[in-house]
Design a protein around this motif. Structure first.
Motif, short mmCIF file in Angstrom:
data_model
loop_
_atom_site.label_atom_id
_atom_site.label_comp_id
_atom_site.label_asym_id
_atom_site.label_seq_id
_atom_site.Cartn_x
_atom_site.Cartn_y
_atom_site.Cartn_z
N SER A 22 -1.73 0.92 1.68
CA SER A 22 -0.73 1.67 2.43
C SER A 22 0.26 2.35 1.49
CB SER A 22 0.00 0.73 3.40
OG SER A 22 0.87 1.46 4.25
N HIS A 26 0.47 6.43 0.93
CA HIS A 26 1.71 7.13 1.26
C HIS A 26 2.22 7.92 0.05
CE1 HIS A 26 4.93 7.84 4.10
NE2 HIS A 26 5.80 7.69 3.11
N ASP A 274 8.58 -5.24 2.57
CA ASP A 274 8.39 -4.52 3.83
C ASP A 274 7.77 -3.16 3.54
OD1 ASP A 274 8.67 -2.96 6.15
OD2 ASP A 274 10.48 -4.02 6.77
N GLU A 276 6.87 -0.72 5.49
CA GLU A 276 7.46 0.40 6.22
C GLU A 276 8.77 0.82 5.57
OE1 GLU A 276 5.87 2.14 8.40
OE2 GLU A 276 4.18 0.74 8.22
N GLN A 277 9.54 -0.13 5.11
CA GLN A 277 10.77 0.19 4.39
C GLN A 277 10.44 0.93 3.09
OE1 GLN A 277 13.05 -3.01 2.35
NE2 GLN A 277 14.80 -2.31 3.56
N LYS A 279 7.85 2.78 2.47
CA LYS A 279 7.39 4.13 2.79
C LYS A 279 8.57 5.03 3.16
CE LYS A 279 3.63 4.10 5.47
NZ LYS A 279 2.67 3.60 6.49
N ASP A 280 9.55 4.50 3.88
CA ASP A 280 10.74 5.30 4.20
C ASP A 280 11.48 5.71 2.93
OD1 ASP A 280 10.22 5.11 6.90
OD2 ASP A 280 11.66 3.49 7.27
#
Length: 300
Positions: A22, A26, A274, A276-277, A279-280
């Motif tokens: 992931s 990204h 994390d 998702e963190q 990736k942000d």
């Protein structure tokens, strides 16, 4: 502007296949040039060596932190990405026999379509080098031979490669597959010393002096270029990779690094498990730097 990102290692996520796929995917979506992975073959629960990149002299990694083999990890990620550059930063060169390393690196490069970049260092952890069978005090001389052996085995030599040195000796050795660029597979030198700068100028394709700034950095780059000229090489052909933080880099700071000689910026991630963190954070960085896909979207 080339911008690479170092995969975060301290939180143990680089051994998680889902996390790393992931993360790498990204990076590619955001337009980053490369993913960079670190190496420690072993860490020691007790050591006398001094870590040179922190005033405490201690490395910020637990001895049981999972650190995958860098080439195996990059081979895995090569199959999950299409264009993302695959780089070590750094591979501890004394830990590796160069004949075996030549085959492993060439295999990753050939199967990834020429996406591999090696950044190698001499290593600071005596205990690690000893465990791998390398003598710490002679690692510089050994490294010069290792780099020559790699180039010899990657070159197209119909009768095979031969090498006779202090540490390595062989005759008529054929090593296939070859890297896509053959003997010119890029090998950069990582380090913060004059010896590293001179080795980069004499034998490398680039120099990665992370953690160095100001007059000291200017001196290192100057030594690299001077050594390249003495060796009859074009200093302008050698890349310089300088470091910064994913969360703090912006166009102005990137411009300042370019003014200092950077051809590539190598970004360190903040600690996080994390994805998702993470990736942000990467998306926000890509927007600030106006990379190819400033507002990445997941494929439908």
């Amino acid at each position: 502007m080339k911008v690479g990102v170092v995969a975060p290692v301290a939180d143990g996520v680089t051994a998680s296949p889902d996390w790393m796929v992931s993360f790498a995917s990204h990076l590619e979506l955001c337009g980053f040039e490369s993913i960079i992975v670190v190496e420690h073959t072993v860490l020691a629960t007790r050591y006398d060596s001094v870590y040179p990149y922190d005033s405490s002299g201690r490395v910020g990694l637990a001895a049981d932190c999972p650190i995958p083999d860098p080439l195996d990890l990059l081979a895995f990620l090569a199959g999950q990405t299409n264009q993302l550059g695959l780089a070590t930063g750094v591979l501890v060169l004394p830990n590796h026999h160069p004949v075996v390393l030549a085959k492993r690196a060439a295999t990753v490069d050939a199967l990834s379509g020429g996406r591999l970049r090696l950044c190698v260092g001499m290593g600071w952890l005596k205990e690690e080098l000893k465990a791998c069978g390398a003598e710490f005090d002679s690692r510089g001389r050994r490294a010069d031979e290792q780099l020559a052996v790699l180039r010899a085995l990657w070159a197209d030599q119909p009768h095979g490669a031969s090498y006779h040195g202090e540490f390595f000796n062989f005759e008529n050795a054929m090593c296939y597959p070859k890297p896509v660029a053959g003997e010119h597979l890029p090998v950069h030198i990582g380090g913060h010393t004059r010896a590293a700068a001179r080795r980069a100028g004499r034998l490398g394709d680039g120099f990665q002096p992370l953690g160095v700034t100001g007059p000291r950095l200017a001196s290192l780059i100057g030594w690299m270029r001077e050594e390249a000229s003495v060796a009859g090489r074009d200093p302008a052909q050698l890349e310089v990779s300088l470091g910064h933080l994913v969360t703090k880099i912006d166009a102005e700071r990137a411009g300042a690094l370019i003014d200092q000689g950077a051809d590539r910026i190598v970004l360190a991630m903040p600690p996080t498990t994390d994805i998702e963190q993470a990736k942000d954070v990467l998306s926000a960085c890509a927007q600030r730097l106006s990379l190819a896909s400033a507002e990445p979207r997941e494929p439908a």
